[in-house]
Design a protein around this motif. Structure first.
Motif, PDB file in Angstrom:
ATOM      1  N   SER A 130       0.842  -1.193   0.000  1.00 11.17           N
ATOM      2  CA  SER A 130       0.000   0.000   0.000  1.00 11.17           C
ATOM      3  C   SER A 130       0.877   1.243   0.000  1.00 11.17           C
ATOM      4  CB  SER A 130      -0.892  -0.020   1.247  1.00 11.17           C
ATOM      5  OG  SER A 130      -1.439   1.267   1.450  1.00 11.17           O
ATOM      6  N   SER A 131       0.341   2.300  -0.604  1.00  7.95           N
ATOM      7  CA  SER A 131       1.096   3.562  -0.572  1.00  7.95           C
ATOM      8  C   SER A 131       0.608   4.427   0.572  1.00  7.95           C
ATOM      9  CB  SER A 131       0.902   4.306  -1.895  1.00  7.95           C
ATOM     10  OG  SER A 131      -0.457   4.680  -2.007  1.00  7.95           O
ATOM     11  N   GLY A 132      -0.410   3.926   1.276  1.00  6.42           N
ATOM     12  CA  GLY A 132      -0.956   4.693   2.388  1.00  6.42           C
ATOM     13  C   GLY A 132      -1.998   5.710   1.968  1.00  6.42           C
ATOM     14  N   LYS A 133      -2.141   5.916   0.661  1.00  5.10           N
ATOM     15  CA  LYS A 133      -3.150   6.884   0.188  1.00  5.10           C
ATOM     16  C   LYS A 133      -4.488   6.160   0.059  1.00  5.10           C
ATOM     17  CE  LYS A 133       0.197   8.963  -2.883  1.00  5.10           C
ATOM     18  NZ  LYS A 133       0.541   8.910  -4.297  1.00  5.10           N
ATOM     19  N   SER A 134      -5.570   6.889   0.386  1.00  5.55           N
ATOM     20  CA  SER A 134      -6.873   6.237   0.201  1.00  5.55           C
ATOM     21  C   SER A 134      -7.566   6.831  -1.025  1.00  5.55           C
ATOM     22  CB  SER A 134      -7.741   6.407   1.443  1.00  5.55           C
ATOM     23  OG  SER A 134      -7.999   7.775   1.653  1.00  5.55           O
ATOM     24  N   LYS A 135      -8.262   5.958  -1.761  1.00  2.00           N
ATOM     25  CA  LYS A 135      -8.955   6.401  -2.977  1.00  2.00           C
ATOM     26  C   LYS A 135     -10.309   6.991  -2.625  1.00  2.00           C
ATOM     27  CE  LYS A 135      -7.662   2.626  -5.780  1.00  2.00           C
ATOM     28  NZ  LYS A 135      -8.086   1.667  -6.775  1.00  2.00           N
ATOM     29  N   LEU A 136     -10.703   8.026  -3.389  1.00  6.94           N
ATOM     30  CA  LEU A 136     -12.028   8.604  -3.179  1.00  6.94           C
ATOM     31  C   LEU A 136     -13.090   7.713  -3.818  1.00  6.94           C
ATOM     32  CD1 LEU A 136     -12.072  12.459  -3.816  1.00  6.94           C
ATOM     33  CD2 LEU A 136     -12.442  11.227  -1.676  1.00  6.94           C
ATOM     34  N   CYS A 137     -14.273   7.713  -3.224  1.00  8.12           N
ATOM     35  CA  CYS A 137     -15.402   6.974  -3.786  1.00  8.12           C
ATOM     36  C   CYS A 137     -15.710   7.541  -5.176  1.00  8.12           C
ATOM     37  CB  CYS A 137     -16.602   7.144  -2.867  1.00  8.12           C
ATOM     38  SG  CYS A 137     -18.168   6.712  -3.629  1.00  8.12           S
ATOM     39  N   PHE A 138     -15.794   6.655  -6.189  1.00  5.28           N
ATOM     40  CA  PHE A 138     -15.951   7.159  -7.567  1.00  5.28           C
ATOM     41  C   PHE A 138     -17.328   7.769  -7.806  1.00  5.28           C
ATOM     42  CE2 PHE A 138     -17.023   2.569  -8.535  1.00  5.28           C
ATOM     43  CZ  PHE A 138     -18.323   2.783  -8.991  1.00  5.28           C
ATOM     44  N   PHE A 139     -18.258   7.482  -6.924  1.00  6.71           N
ATOM     45  CA  PHE A 139     -19.625   7.968  -7.132  1.00  6.71           C
ATOM     46  C   PHE A 139     -19.850   9.342  -6.494  1.00  6.71           C
ATOM     47  CE2 PHE A 139     -24.224   7.979  -6.066  1.00  6.71           C
ATOM     48  CZ  PHE A 139     -24.713   7.910  -7.356  1.00  6.71           C
ATOM     49  N   CYS A 140     -19.585   9.455  -5.180  1.00  5.86           N
ATOM     50  CA  CYS A 140     -19.851  10.737  -4.520  1.00  5.86           C
ATOM     51  C   CYS A 140     -18.641  11.667  -4.559  1.00  5.86           C
ATOM     52  CB  CYS A 140     -20.322  10.518  -3.079  1.00  5.86           C
ATOM     53  SG  CYS A 140     -19.069   9.778  -2.019  1.00  5.86           S
ATOM     54  N   LEU A 141     -17.459  11.084  -4.792  1.00  4.31           N
ATOM     55  CA  LEU A 141     -16.212  11.852  -4.840  1.00  4.31           C
ATOM     56  C   LEU A 141     -16.021  12.718  -3.592  1.00  4.31           C
ATOM     57  CD1 LEU A 141     -16.180  13.063  -8.596  1.00  4.31           C
ATOM     58  CD2 LEU A 141     -14.772  11.262  -7.580  1.00  4.31           C
ATOM     59  N   GLU A 142     -16.617  12.264  -2.470  1.00 10.10           N
ATOM     60  CA  GLU A 142     -16.535  13.057  -1.244  1.00 10.10           C
ATOM     61  C   GLU A 142     -15.759  12.334  -0.149  1.00 10.10           C
ATOM     62  OE1 GLU A 142     -20.512  13.986  -0.176  1.00 10.10           O
ATOM     63  OE2 GLU A 142     -20.699  15.532  -1.738  1.00 10.10           O
ATOM     64  N   ARG A 143     -16.061  11.009  -0.043  1.00  3.95           N
ATOM     65  CA  ARG A 143     -15.467  10.246   1.061  1.00  3.95           C
ATOM     66  C   ARG A 143     -14.579   9.148   0.504  1.00  3.95           C
ATOM     67  NH1 ARG A 143     -20.620   8.052   3.593  1.00  3.95           N
ATOM     68  NH2 ARG A 143     -19.302   7.421   5.328  1.00  3.95           N
ATOM     69  N   PRO A 144     -13.686   8.617   1.370  1.00  4.34           N
ATOM     70  CA  PRO A 144     -12.855   7.507   0.891  1.00  4.34           C
ATOM     71  C   PRO A 144     -13.733   6.341   0.436  1.00  4.34           C
ATOM     72  CG  PRO A 144     -12.044   8.325   2.992  1.00  4.34           C
ATOM     73  CD  PRO A 144     -13.355   9.009   2.745  1.00  4.34           C
ATOM     74  N   ALA A 145     -13.346   5.712  -0.663  1.00  5.23           N
ATOM     75  CA  ALA A 145     -14.136   4.612  -1.231  1.00  5.23           C
ATOM     76  C   ALA A 145     -14.395   3.532  -0.201  1.00  5.23           C
ATOM     77  CB  ALA A 145     -13.404   4.043  -2.442  1.00  5.23           C
ATOM     78  N   ILE A 146     -13.393   3.257   0.579  1.00  2.00           N
ATOM     79  CA  ILE A 146     -13.498   2.155   1.542  1.00  2.00           C
ATOM     80  C   ILE A 146     -14.620   2.412   2.560  1.00  2.00           C
ATOM     81  CG2 ILE A 146     -11.710   3.047   3.121  1.00  2.00           C
ATOM     82  CD1 ILE A 146     -10.731   0.052   3.210  1.00  2.00           C
ATOM     83  N   GLU A 147     -14.802   3.692   2.938  1.00  5.14           N
ATOM     84  CA  GLU A 147     -15.873   4.028   3.896  1.00  5.14           C
ATOM     85  C   GLU A 147     -17.252   3.835   3.270  1.00  5.14           C
ATOM     86  OE1 GLU A 147     -15.695   7.877   5.748  1.00  5.14           O
ATOM     87  OE2 GLU A 147     -13.578   7.572   6.304  1.00  5.14           O
ATOM     88  N   CYS A 148     -17.419   4.390   2.037  1.00  6.19           N
ATOM     89  CA  CYS A 148     -18.718   4.263   1.352  1.00  6.19           C
ATOM     90  C   CYS A 148     -19.069   2.791   1.172  1.00  6.19           C
ATOM     91  CB  CYS A 148     -18.691   4.958   0.002  1.00  6.19           C
ATOM     92  SG  CYS A 148     -18.733   6.755   0.143  1.00  6.19           S
ATOM     93  N   ARG A 149     -18.034   1.982   0.870  1.00  5.45           N
ATOM     94  CA  ARG A 149     -18.277   0.560   0.631  1.00  5.45           C
ATOM     95  C   ARG A 149     -18.684  -0.134   1.933  1.00  5.45           C
ATOM     96  NH1 ARG A 149     -13.300  -1.719  -2.192  1.00  5.45           N
ATOM     97  NH2 ARG A 149     -13.470   0.250  -3.295  1.00  5.45           N
ATOM     98  N   ARG A 150     -17.955   0.177   3.001  1.00  4.46           N
ATOM     99  CA  ARG A 150     -18.214  -0.463   4.298  1.00  4.46           C
ATOM    100  C   ARG A 150     -19.630  -0.151   4.777  1.00  4.46           C
ATOM    101  NH1 ARG A 150     -14.783   2.090   7.977  1.00  4.46           N
ATOM    102  NH2 ARG A 150     -12.943   1.249   6.947  1.00  4.46           N
ATOM    103  N   GLU A 151     -20.042   1.095   4.533  1.00  4.38           N
ATOM    104  CA  GLU A 151     -21.368   1.511   5.041  1.00  4.38           C
ATOM    105  C   GLU A 151     -22.484   1.305   4.027  1.00  4.38           C
ATOM    106  OE1 GLU A 151     -20.985   5.585   6.199  1.00  4.38           O
ATOM    107  OE2 GLU A 151     -19.127   5.159   7.281  1.00  4.38           O
ATOM    108  N   ASN A 152     -22.158   0.710   2.888  1.00  4.42           N
ATOM    109  CA  ASN A 152     -23.132   0.575   1.788  1.00  4.42           C
ATOM    110  C   ASN A 152     -23.827   1.911   1.509  1.00  4.42           C
ATOM    111  OD1 ASN A 152     -22.783  -2.073   0.999  1.00  4.42           O
ATOM    112  ND2 ASN A 152     -24.049  -2.825   2.691  1.00  4.42           N
TER     113      ASN A 152
END
Ligand SMILES: [Zn+2]
Length: 453
Positions: A128-150
């Motif tokens: 990992s590079s330690g950087k988190s990717k933005l959610c491709f849909f809302c472009l507001e929160r990290p993708a991993i968070e949006c995914r975890r919370e559905n």
């Protein structure tokens, strides 16, 4: 747990397993997947997209001279979607640098937010590079968070993704069609110009009956007009109007620019005005055809050309009111022959009935096959170049000589045609243009048979 979810988890376990197998051999690995929410994780659209991504990913890795072990590569599709994994031999680049190349690949790809290019180390652990990717849909929160919370419905995400992917696939397809057809057009023109010897025409060893142009002039003008081929094809790909006659001004618009480029390259010598017209139509029609069906169809190609040029001879030659008559108009008024316009209005009849017949039966487009194709065209074509310079009698004699040289093909009969053009100071430029179109059509047909479009 639902059935699809179970099989997705099993497929993901299998991927971890595959990475561990590489690590047992001491290899780090690079992988590529698509980030597809919901089910199913793959379909034809996604498979096509994945294939484009994989092609580009491979080139990226090769460009950075990452030593991938191609014969150990795994490419597969399962419940978790499309998947690619390849080990590589560690070289000068550190793993973090390679991880950076993967991130760069995702970021620079127009749809990189749907792609995961990952790296695992020799122990099988994800780097990992330690950087988190933005959610491709809302472009507001990290993708991993949006995914975890559905945070977003899968259907909503898929409806967002799929049209973008379809558009991208279409763009890629069109780009490859443009490249392929442009290259075939250039090949055809160069084959015709380079065919040596030719009667009265410029070839590699002679300027024929011309005093103002050489082989090099043709190379110069071919190089000047070729960059426009793609635009003609793209016009054809994008043309949606039911009235095909509306295509002609679009083709002319590009054709006139090609003429300007030609004049600039040749100091105002008209080397290729005829081929600009004929190839312009051909490339547009191919684009239109391939946008409809992805296949080349001879009858449909001829119908398109004929319909685009419907009424052209009457409009531009018979009813022309311009005070300054062109060569073509003068010839038409005197002899009733429509030249390149007439040929186009007939859907390239000389090309298909005479020129192509000679090339269809051979595997190799060698000098003999091309010469025979030229003779077949020239024995029928009412070449306005000859008519303009020397009149109908010389044309008839020339046509007859071509016919007998074709019927009884040997060097001395062909030499007779060449000598005749030299003595009469004529150049069958119209037939040469039709030969170039014939070669182009034949190259397109073969490419279509190999499913290269
Ligand atoms: Zn989100």
């Amino acid at each position: 747990m639902t059935e699809p979810l179970k099989s997705i988890l099993a497929a993901r376990d299998e991927r971890v397993n595959l990475k561990m197998q590489l690590s047992r051999k001491g290899w780090p690995g690079l992988s590529l997947t698509l980030n597809v929410p919901g089910f199913p994780k793959s379909n034809q659209l996604l498979k096509t997209f994945f294939a484009y991504c994989l092609r580009d990913f491979r080139y990226k890795l090769k460009a950075y001279q990452i030593d991938i072990i191609d014969n150990e590569a795994i490419e597969m599709g399962d419940a978790a979607g499309d998947f690619f994994l390849v080990p590589f031999i560690p070289g000068v680049l550190r793993l973090q640098e390679i991880k950076h190349i993967c991130e760069d690949f995702e970021q620079n790809h127009p749809l990189g937010r749907f792609i995961d290019a990952d790296l695992n180390d020799q122990a099988g652990n994800t780097v990992s590079s330690g950087k988190s990717k933005l959610c491709f849909f809302c472009l507001e929160r990290p993708a991993i968070e949006c995914r975890r919370e559905n945070a977003h419905e899968a259907d909503e995400l898929r409806a967002f993704m799929f049209p973008k992917i379809a558009g991208y696939n279409q763009q890629q397809l069109e780009t490859s069609i443009v490249k392929k057809l442009s290259s075939l057009a250039q090949q055809a023109i160069l084959y015709e110009v380079s065919l040596t010897p030719k009667p009265g025409l410029v070839d590699k060893l002679s300027n024929g009956s011309h005093t103002d142009m050489t082989y090099q002039t043709f190379i110069d003008s071919t190089a000047a007009i070729s960059p426009w081929f793609g635009e003609l094809i793209r016009e054809g790909l994008a043309f949606r109007d039911k009235d095909l006659r509306k295509a002609l001004p679009l083709i002319r618009n590009i054709g006139l620019r090609m003429e300007a480029s030609m004049c600039e390259a040749t100091c105002n010598i008209n080397t290729q005005k005829g081929i600009i017209f004929l190839m312009g139509l051909s490339l547009f029609a191919c684009g239109k055809l391939l946008s409809q069906s992805h296949r080349f169809n001879t009858d449909e190609f001829r119908r398109l050309i004929g319909t685009i040029c419907q009424g052209l001879v009457k409009r531009e030659l018979a009813d022309s009111t311009g005070s300054l008559k062109s060569h073509g108009e003068k010839i038409f008024l005197k002899y009733g022959f429509g030249g390149a316009r007439g040929e186009a209005e007939n859907g390239f009849e000389t090309v298909f009935r005479h020129g192509l017949a000679q090339l269809n039966s051979v595997d190799q487009l060698n000098e003999e096959a091309l010469t025979k194709s030229f003779l077949a065209i020239a024995s029928i074509n009412n070449d306005t170049n000859i008519l303009y310079r020397r009149g109908p009698q010389v044309l008839t004699t020339f046509q007859n000589l071509c016919k007998s040289a074709l019927d009884n093909y040997n060097e001395s009969n062909y030499a007779e045609v060449i000598d005749f053009c030299k003595n009469e100071n004529i150049s069958p430029g119209g037939s040469a243009d039709l030969l170039a179109v014939t070669i182009f059509v034949r190259l397109v047909i073969r490419a279509d048979e190999r499913q290269e479009f």
